[in-house]
Scaffold this motif. Sequence first.
Motif, PDB file in Angstrom:
ATOM      1  N   GLN A 221      81.503  42.631  64.882  1.00  8.19           N
ATOM      2  CA  GLN A 221      82.215  41.212  65.257  1.00  8.19           C
ATOM      3  C   GLN A 221      83.389  41.734  65.945  1.00  8.19           C
ATOM      4  OE1 GLN A 221      82.365  39.601  60.871  1.00  8.19           O
ATOM      5  NE2 GLN A 221      82.207  37.829  62.223  1.00  8.19           N
ATOM      6  N   LEU A 222      84.269  42.684  65.700  1.00  4.55           N
ATOM      7  CA  LEU A 222      85.397  43.032  66.042  1.00  4.55           C
ATOM      8  C   LEU A 222      85.116  43.338  67.849  1.00  4.55           C
ATOM      9  CD1 LEU A 222      87.414  45.194  63.462  1.00  4.55           C
ATOM     10  CD2 LEU A 222      87.672  42.465  64.157  1.00  4.55           C
ATOM     11  N   ALA A 223      84.185  44.016  67.866  1.00  2.00           N
ATOM     12  CA  ALA A 223      83.418  44.487  69.138  1.00  2.00           C
ATOM     13  C   ALA A 223      83.207  43.312  69.790  1.00  2.00           C
ATOM     14  CB  ALA A 223      82.492  45.309  69.179  1.00  2.00           C
ATOM     15  N   THR A 224      82.491  42.410  69.396  1.00  2.00           N
ATOM     16  CA  THR A 224      82.000  41.211  70.212  1.00  2.00           C
ATOM     17  C   THR A 224      83.393  40.511  70.538  1.00  2.00           C
ATOM     18  OG1 THR A 224      79.998  41.204  68.866  1.00  2.00           O
ATOM     19  CG2 THR A 224      80.698  39.017  69.950  1.00  2.00           C
ATOM     20  N   TRP A 225      84.333  40.398  69.632  1.00  2.00           N
ATOM     21  CA  TRP A 225      85.570  39.497  69.778  1.00  2.00           C
ATOM     22  C   TRP A 225      86.402  39.992  70.582  1.00  2.00           C
ATOM     23  CZ3 TRP A 225      82.137  37.044  66.709  1.00  2.00           C
ATOM     24  CH2 TRP A 225      82.204  35.897  66.464  1.00  2.00           C
ATOM     25  N   GLN A 226      86.274  41.356  70.933  1.00  2.00           N
ATOM     26  CA  GLN A 226      87.307  42.005  71.535  1.00  2.00           C
ATOM     27  C   GLN A 226      87.818  41.266  72.970  1.00  2.00           C
ATOM     28  OE1 GLN A 226      86.311  46.388  72.089  1.00  2.00           O
ATOM     29  NE2 GLN A 226      88.375  46.739  71.655  1.00  2.00           N
TER      30      GLN A 226
ATOM     31  N   GLN B 258      98.272  36.136  66.545  1.00  2.00           N
ATOM     32  CA  GLN B 258      98.087  36.797  65.214  1.00  2.00           C
ATOM     33  C   GLN B 258      96.934  37.749  65.284  1.00  2.00           C
ATOM     34  OE1 GLN B 258      98.964  34.842  61.828  1.00  2.00           O
ATOM     35  NE2 GLN B 258     100.634  33.788  62.296  1.00  2.00           N
ATOM     36  N   ALA B 259      95.867  37.152  65.687  1.00  2.00           N
ATOM     37  CA  ALA B 259      94.286  37.749  65.923  1.00  2.00           C
ATOM     38  C   ALA B 259      94.676  39.010  66.713  1.00  2.00           C
ATOM     39  CB  ALA B 259      93.552  37.037  66.466  1.00  2.00           C
ATOM     40  N   ARG B 260      95.545  39.029  67.616  1.00  2.00           N
ATOM     41  CA  ARG B 260      95.804  40.235  68.454  1.00  2.00           C
ATOM     42  C   ARG B 260      96.659  41.601  67.578  1.00  2.00           C
ATOM     43  NH1 ARG B 260      96.943  39.107  74.706  1.00  2.00           N
ATOM     44  NH2 ARG B 260      95.280  37.744  75.148  1.00  2.00           N
ATOM     45  N   HIS B 261      97.394  41.095  66.689  1.00  2.00           N
ATOM     46  CA  HIS B 261      97.954  41.904  65.914  1.00  2.00           C
ATOM     47  C   HIS B 261      97.068  42.949  65.087  1.00  2.00           C
ATOM     48  CE1 HIS B 261     101.789  38.976  65.645  1.00  2.00           C
ATOM     49  NE2 HIS B 261     101.636  39.690  66.665  1.00  2.00           N
ATOM     50  N   GLY B 262      96.010  42.190  64.574  1.00  2.00           N
ATOM     51  CA  GLY B 262      94.651  42.923  63.881  1.00  2.00           C
ATOM     52  C   GLY B 262      94.103  44.107  64.855  1.00  2.00           C
ATOM     53  N   MET B 263      93.850  43.323  65.908  1.00  2.00           N
ATOM     54  CA  MET B 263      93.208  44.170  66.776  1.00  2.00           C
ATOM     55  C   MET B 263      93.959  45.377  67.397  1.00  2.00           C
ATOM     56  SD  MET B 263      90.380  42.565  66.960  1.00  2.00           S
ATOM     57  CE  MET B 263      89.527  42.712  68.704  1.00  2.00           C
ATOM     58  N   PHE B 264      95.189  45.135  67.512  1.00  2.00           N
ATOM     59  CA  PHE B 264      96.311  46.235  68.208  1.00  2.00           C
ATOM     60  C   PHE B 264      96.281  47.366  66.904  1.00  2.00           C
ATOM     61  CE2 PHE B 264      99.778  48.541  68.394  1.00  2.00           C
ATOM     62  CZ  PHE B 264      99.807  49.026  69.864  1.00  2.00           C
ATOM     63  N   ASP B 265      96.510  46.811  65.898  1.00  2.00           N
ATOM     64  CA  ASP B 265      96.607  47.693  64.672  1.00  2.00           C
ATOM     65  C   ASP B 265      95.510  48.446  64.261  1.00  2.00           C
ATOM     66  OD1 ASP B 265      98.958  46.425  64.155  1.00  2.00           O
ATOM     67  OD2 ASP B 265      98.518  45.682  62.291  1.00  2.00           O
ATOM     68  N   ALA B 266      94.142  47.901  64.842  1.00  2.00           N
ATOM     69  CA  ALA B 266      92.714  48.847  64.583  1.00  2.00           C
ATOM     70  C   ALA B 266      92.629  49.535  65.876  1.00  2.00           C
ATOM     71  CB  ALA B 266      91.748  47.790  64.293  1.00  2.00           C
ATOM     72  N   GLY B 267      93.421  49.580  66.855  1.00  2.00           N
ATOM     73  CA  GLY B 267      93.409  50.537  68.066  1.00  2.00           C
ATOM     74  C   GLY B 267      92.239  49.795  69.049  1.00  2.00           C
TER      75      GLY B 267
END
Lengths: 433, 219
Positions: free
Chosen positions: A100-105, A134-143
Motif C-alpha cells: 500500500q505504501l508503494a501504491t500511495w507514494q 501528516q501522511a508525508r511525515h510517515g512516508m518520510f520517516d519510512a524513507g
Amino acid sequence: MNSPVVAPSRAATVDDAGRVDQAMRGFLAEIGSGAALAMEACVHCGRCAEACHFYVQTGDPRYTPIHKIAPLRQAYQREVGPFAFAYRLFGLTPRVTAGQLATWQDLIYDSCNMCGRCSLICPMGIDIAGLVEQARHGMFDAGLAPADYLGVLAEKEHATGSPFGLTRAQFRDMLHQVGRTHDVVMHVDEPRADIVPTVSSVDLKTYPASMAAIAKILNHMGAAWTFRTDGFDADNASLTAGDRAGQRAITLSIVRAAMECGAGTVVMPECGHSFTEMRWEAANTFGRSLPFRVLQITELLAEGLADGRIRVNRVAQTATYHDACQLSRRGGATAAPRVVLHALGIDVREMADSGDTGWCCGGGGGVALIKRAQALRAHAFEIKRRQVEATGADTMYTSCSGCRQTLDHGGKSVNWTTTVASLLELVAANLKD
Amino acid sequence: MTMLEIARGPAMQVSILIMVGGIGWRLAGILLLRRRPQRAAPRHGFVRRICGGLSAILSRFIPRRTFRRGTAVSVVLSAVFHLGLAVVLFGGAPHILLIRQITGLTWPGLPKGIVVMASGLTLASMIALLVRRMTHPVLRLLSTVDDYLSWLVVFLPVFTGILLSGETIGGYATLLSLHILSVELLLVWLPFGKLMHGLLVFAGRGAMGVTFARKGAAT
Ligand code: SF4
Ligand code: SF4
C-alpha cells in the motif's frame, strides 16, 4: 506485492516490515483531535474530487483528494480511533502494508500540491491538505519521500540549513555579488535591525534579482534592515518532504537569527510554503508566540504603500495575477497583492477562479521538485493556461518564485507567449526617486 | 409480549442506550485526543473567528459558485433526501404526536399529501444516490461497507413508513412494529458509522471555519 521506492540513502537501513512500522509511527505521531475529527467526519461523497486539478484534468478517481490519505485513515482507524479495539479485534481494518505504501507514494507526494482547494468544497469542512502533510511525515520517516530533487534537497537542507548546502560565507558572497550586479546596497549580518528579510532557494538559484529587489525596497523605505546568514533560507523543502526535524531546524534558525538582532519584523520572500510555515506554524514550533511580526513581502509592500513609506510610479499595463495557494487560501494574504497592483495603476483582469478559489500552478507542495510528476504538473498548468488566456492579459504577476518557476516551465513546454513576472520586482523597478 | 410491545418497550430502550453510549464514546475518543496549540498571532479577533465558524456551518450547505457545476448532481440529490426526510420527520402527524408524547412540544402537521410526496421524493433520491454510489468511479473507489449499511438502515424506516402510511400490505400493528424496529436499527448503527455526520458536520465545519478565520483565509 510491489515494494515501495526507497530513498537511496535509506535503502539499506531497514526491511519492508520495519519500514511499515516507521510509517505507522510517523502517521500517528501527531494525530490530535482536529485530524481525528476530519477523518471521522468524511461521508464519502466524492465532491472533493471536483476541486482537485489532478482529478478534474485526468478523470482518474485515484486522484480524489480524500483517497490520497487512505493509508493514514486506515492507520488511524486501526490504532487510534474511538473503535480501534473493535477494528483490530474483528479484523475489520487490516494493517497498512508495504504494498500500500508503494501504491500511495505518488498519491501522497506527486499528486498533491497541499493547495487546500479541496477543503473549500468539502461539505464536512475537512482540511485534506493538512492530512496530506501528516501522511508525508510517515512516508518520510519510512524513507519513502521521492528520492530525486525533493528528497535530496530536503536531506541537504536538514544537514546544512540550505537545500543547496550553501555555507554562511557563500551566502554572504552571493548577496554582495547580487548587490554589485544590481547596484544596490546590501546589509548583511548587521548586529541590530528592525527588519530581517529571508530568501527562497528558488530565488537563490533562478531569480537572484528578487533579492536585489527586496534590498532596493527596504533601502527606499529607509528601514534598518539586514539579511542574516545564520537564518536566511526560508524555503523549507523539509516541510514539503515531510521531515519534521528538518522543518523545525530551518524554522528555528530564522527565529533565532531575527531575535539575535532584535528584529521587529521578519519578511518572508516571494514563496508560499515558507510563509505559512513562518506565519502560522513557527510559534507552535518555538513553543510560544514569536517576539516579532511575520509578513509576506506583498503584505510589507501593501503596508508601505498605505503609510507612504513606499512610493511608486504608475504603470500603464493590463495584467492578471496568480495567487499562490499558500499565500491566499492557506495563508490569508489574498488582499495584499491586489492593493499593490492597484497602487501601481495596473488594470487587473482577474481569472475566472482567483483569490481564494484560484487553481494551483501544479508545483506546490514540493511537486515541482519531483521529476516523475512532470506529466501531472502539465495537467495543472493546462487549467491555468486556459484561465489566463481567457483574461486577455499578456502578463501574469505572482508573488511566489515557486509558482513563477513552475509556470515558466509549463509555458516553455507549450511555447506560451504570456510573461510570468514577479510583483516584487515590478514594485522595485517602479519606485519613485 | 407482542412484537409491537417489544418494539415500543425493551427494544427501544436498548437501542437508545446503545446510541447514547456509542455517541458519547465516539465523541470522547475524538475530543480527548490532544489539541494542537495555535500560538501564532491571529489575523482576526475572537468575534471574527467565531463568525468564521458559524459562516462555515451555514455556507457549506451550498457550494461556492465555481464548484456548482461539478457537484450539482450530488448536491441536489443529497438536498432532496435531507429535506424530504426533514419534512416527513417533523411534518408528519404521527411523528409530531410521538414528539409531543416525549417532549411535550408540538406544532401543526403538514397536509398528508405533502408528507406522502416528500417521502416519495426521499425514497427516490435514496435510490438515485445508491445507484450513483455503485456506478460513479470516484464513489465506487471511496465506498465501504459502512456506506451501504448506513444507506440500508435509513432506507428501511423510510420504506416501512411509506407502507405504513398507505397501510398497503400487512396489518397496521405489524407494519408499525417493523417501522419502529427499523428505526431502532438505525439508532443502534448511528454512532458507529457515517450517520454520525449528523453531529460531526457541525463540529467539522465549525472547527475548520474558526481555524481559517484565524488566518484571515476563506472559510
Ligand atoms: S490539496 Fe490541492 S492538490 Fe492536494 S488533493 Fe486537495 S485540491 Fe488536490
Ligand atoms: S468532500 Fe469531504 S466528505 Fe466528501 S469525500 Fe471528500 S473529504 Fe469526504
